[in-house]
Design a protein around this motif. Structure first.
Motif, short mmCIF file in Angstrom:
data_model
loop_
_atom_site.label_atom_id
_atom_site.label_comp_id
_atom_site.label_asym_id
_atom_site.label_seq_id
_atom_site.Cartn_x
_atom_site.Cartn_y
_atom_site.Cartn_z
N ASP A 168 16.89 20.35 0.14
CA ASP A 168 17.88 21.34 0.58
C ASP A 168 17.52 22.75 0.14
N SER A 169 16.46 22.87 -0.66
CA SER A 169 16.09 24.21 -1.17
C SER A 169 14.85 24.68 -0.41
N ALA A 170 14.36 25.84 -0.78
CA ALA A 170 13.15 26.35 -0.12
C ALA A 170 11.89 25.81 -0.80
N LEU A 171 12.08 24.90 -1.76
CA LEU A 171 10.92 24.46 -2.56
C LEU A 171 9.79 23.81 -1.75
N PRO A 172 10.09 22.88 -0.81
CA PRO A 172 8.96 22.17 -0.19
C PRO A 172 7.91 23.08 0.43
N GLN A 173 8.36 24.14 1.16
CA GLN A 173 7.32 24.98 1.78
C GLN A 173 6.51 25.75 0.74
N HIS A 174 7.18 26.15 -0.36
CA HIS A 174 6.44 26.86 -1.42
C HIS A 174 5.49 25.91 -2.15
N MET A 175 5.91 24.66 -2.31
CA MET A 175 5.04 23.67 -2.95
C MET A 175 3.76 23.50 -2.12
N GLU A 192 -0.25 20.51 -10.45
CA GLU A 192 1.13 20.08 -10.74
C GLU A 192 1.94 19.89 -9.44
N PHE A 193 1.81 20.85 -8.52
CA PHE A 193 2.60 20.76 -7.29
C PHE A 193 2.06 19.68 -6.35
N ALA A 194 0.74 19.42 -6.41
CA ALA A 194 0.19 18.36 -5.56
C ALA A 194 0.73 16.99 -6.01
N TRP A 195 0.81 16.78 -7.34
CA TRP A 195 1.40 15.52 -7.82
C TRP A 195 2.88 15.46 -7.45
N SER A 196 3.56 16.62 -7.56
CA SER A 196 4.99 16.64 -7.18
C SER A 196 5.15 16.22 -5.72
N LEU A 197 4.32 16.77 -4.84
CA LEU A 197 4.38 16.38 -3.43
C LEU A 197 4.09 14.89 -3.27
N HIS A 198 3.11 14.41 -4.02
CA HIS A 198 2.76 12.99 -3.94
C HIS A 198 3.97 12.11 -4.30
N TYR A 199 4.70 12.48 -5.37
CA TYR A 199 5.87 11.68 -5.75
C TYR A 199 6.94 11.73 -4.66
N ILE A 200 7.07 12.88 -4.00
CA ILE A 200 8.06 12.99 -2.92
C ILE A 200 7.64 12.10 -1.74
N VAL A 201 6.36 12.16 -1.38
CA VAL A 201 5.87 11.35 -0.25
C VAL A 201 6.06 9.85 -0.54
N CYS A 202 5.79 9.45 -1.78
CA CYS A 202 5.91 8.03 -2.15
C CYS A 202 7.34 7.53 -2.11
N LEU A 210 8.67 16.98 5.44
CA LEU A 210 7.31 17.47 5.15
C LEU A 210 6.49 17.59 6.43
N LEU A 211 6.66 16.62 7.33
CA LEU A 211 5.91 16.69 8.59
C LEU A 211 6.36 17.89 9.41
N SER A 212 7.67 18.16 9.40
CA SER A 212 8.15 19.29 10.20
C SER A 212 7.69 20.63 9.60
N LEU A 213 7.38 20.63 8.30
CA LEU A 213 6.86 21.85 7.67
C LEU A 213 5.35 22.00 7.90
N GLY A 214 4.76 21.04 8.62
CA GLY A 214 3.32 21.14 8.91
C GLY A 214 2.46 20.68 7.75
N ALA A 215 2.95 19.71 6.97
CA ALA A 215 2.17 19.25 5.81
C ALA A 215 0.81 18.68 6.21
N VAL A 216 0.77 17.94 7.32
CA VAL A 216 -0.49 17.29 7.70
C VAL A 216 -1.57 18.32 8.07
N PRO A 217 -1.29 19.26 9.00
CA PRO A 217 -2.32 20.27 9.29
C PRO A 217 -2.66 21.13 8.07
#
Length: 418
Positions: A168-175, A192-202, A210-217
């Motif tokens: 709900d925050s702006a964090l994912p795009q900044h991560m 640090e942020f890559a592991w944080s993203l990994h825990y979120i994905v898991c 994350l997909l809508s923010l364009g994480a894959v490209p």
């Protein structure tokens, strides 16, 4: 006794408070002293009083004491620090960089040991505070923020209580931004942020966001950049590459519709450059790379054909000897390509593969042997001349060995019958 003396001296408000705090800080490196200190009447109250002092040097010394306490692995010590959490959060906004950094690492350490501390910090708004600091220009502050998040996200209750607040925050795009700029700016922050993203994905709760923010490209183009500069790779790069490969691999495994977002054969070349670079010193990266490669080839004929037409088969075969896990994953990738693009597997491809499969059939590892049998089955099905060649190379003897292994006997027999 010494700690009690120090505490009394601080409570009396003697001139020497800074010196007393320094001595206390030194004493608090000891686990037992930490436990004794929090049991003393008024100890935390006194420390909080000094931590909120208007004298910067006293405040800094008190912050160091709290930081030492936060290293304790005893949840009781973490819970004794509950009265200080609201001040730690307040001080994240607009203090000196060194002081903010100390507060961040203290918070990160406290959340590891105690659910009560996490619960209180969430109710005090730790996520909005972190979100408001995420655009800090200071590398040290960003790395500290990443540390706090990566610790929070490993909590059991993260999927239900923490990740929804982050989304709900702006964090994912900044991560994502901080991970993908890791090569140019701060590597520690990106890790640090890559592991944080990994825990979120898991957690499987956030992948549509994350997909809508364009994480894959974004992660794909990061890997392309990385591969192009791999020869001048900075020290410790494997610590960043590992969670990035995992994030991308898991996002692709999760979302069947999302490999459509990337059909770029340069990704395959980048992946092999990265795996080759780390093969000798950090072979665990090869496993991560093969996991991603498996998810790219599992449902996408494009990548299966590209792998063969770019002549990357010898590179996959070379990875068969890397480790037990790598062997199984590399064989799975090869199976994917035979299933998706059998026409491509005519000579010389199967001729390259067969001699590499025979030694694997001799291994005492049923998982690797089972996956080899699977690959042979597919090859014999689509390239009948491969079967004759296999027998010429002594393959039937290798298969005979497995007729008595309960888990493998049916598949070995089926191949013998073929």
């Amino acid at each position: 006794g010494q700690v009690l003396e120090l505490l009394r001296g601080m409570q009396r408000g003697s001139e020497e408070r800074k010196g007393l705090l320094s001595r206390l800080c030194w004493a608090l490196q000891n686990q037992e002293t930490q436990q004794k200190f929090v049991r003393l009447e008024g100890s935390i109250r006194t420390l909080v009083g000094l931590f909120t002092s208007s004298l910067a040097d006293i405040q800094m010394e008190a912050a160091r004491c709290l930081h030492k306490l936060s290293h304790s692995s005893d949840p009781k010590v973490a819970e004794a620090c509950l009265p200080v959490t609201s001040y730690l959060l307040t001080y994240l906004l607009g203090h000196s960089v060194e002081f903010t950094e100390l507060c961040l690492y203290t918070l990160g350490n406290l959340v590891v040991e105690s659910k009560a501390v996490r619960k209180q910090l969430l109710s005090q708004g730790i996520i909005p505070v972190v979100a408001s600091c995420i655009q800090s220009p200071h590398e040290a502050v960003l790395e500290g923020l990443g540390y706090v998040l990566s610790q929070l996200l490993q909590a059991k209750e993260a999927p239900t209580d923490i990740i929804p607040l982050i989304l709900d925050s702006a964090l994912p795009q900044h991560m994502l931004r901080l991970v993908c700029s890791g090569l140019k700016s701060g590597m520690g922050t990106a890790v640090e942020f890559a592991w944080s993203l990994h825990y979120i994905v898991c957690s499987h709760t956030a992948n549509t966001v994350l997909l809508s923010l364009g994480a894959v490209p974004a992660l794909t183009s990061f890997l392309l950049d990385l591969a192009s500069e791999i020869q001048d790779a900075p020290e410790g790069l494997e610590l960043l590459v590992c969670p990035v490969l995992r994030c991308l691999g898991n996002l692709l495994a999760e979302e069947m519709g999302c490999e459509v977002q990337i059909r770029d054969e340069r990704l395959l070349i980048a992946l092999f450059l990265i795996m080759e670079h780390f093969l000798q010193e950090h072979p665990f990266i090869v496993q991560e790379g093969l996991w991603l490669l498996n998810n790219l080839t599992a449902d996408e004929p494009f990548y299966c054909s590209a792998l063969l037409s770019l002549d990357l088969l010898p590179a996959v075969l070379q990875l068969l000897e890397c480790s037990q896990m790598a062997t199984v994953l590399a064989l799975t990738v090869l199976c994917n390509t035979v299933v998706r693009d059998p026409a491509h597997w005519q000579q010389p491809h199967w001729q390259l593969a067969l001699p590499r499969l025979l030694p694997i059939l001799m291994l005492p590892d049923p998982e690797a042997v089972g996956q080899s049998l699977e690959l042979l089955h597919l090859l014999f099905l689509h390239c009948p001349e491969a079967a004759a060649d296999f027998i010429r190379q002594g393959g039937h003897r290798a298969l005979e060995r497995h007729r008595s292994t309960p888990a493998l006997q049916e598949r070995a027999q089926a191949l013998l019958d073929m």
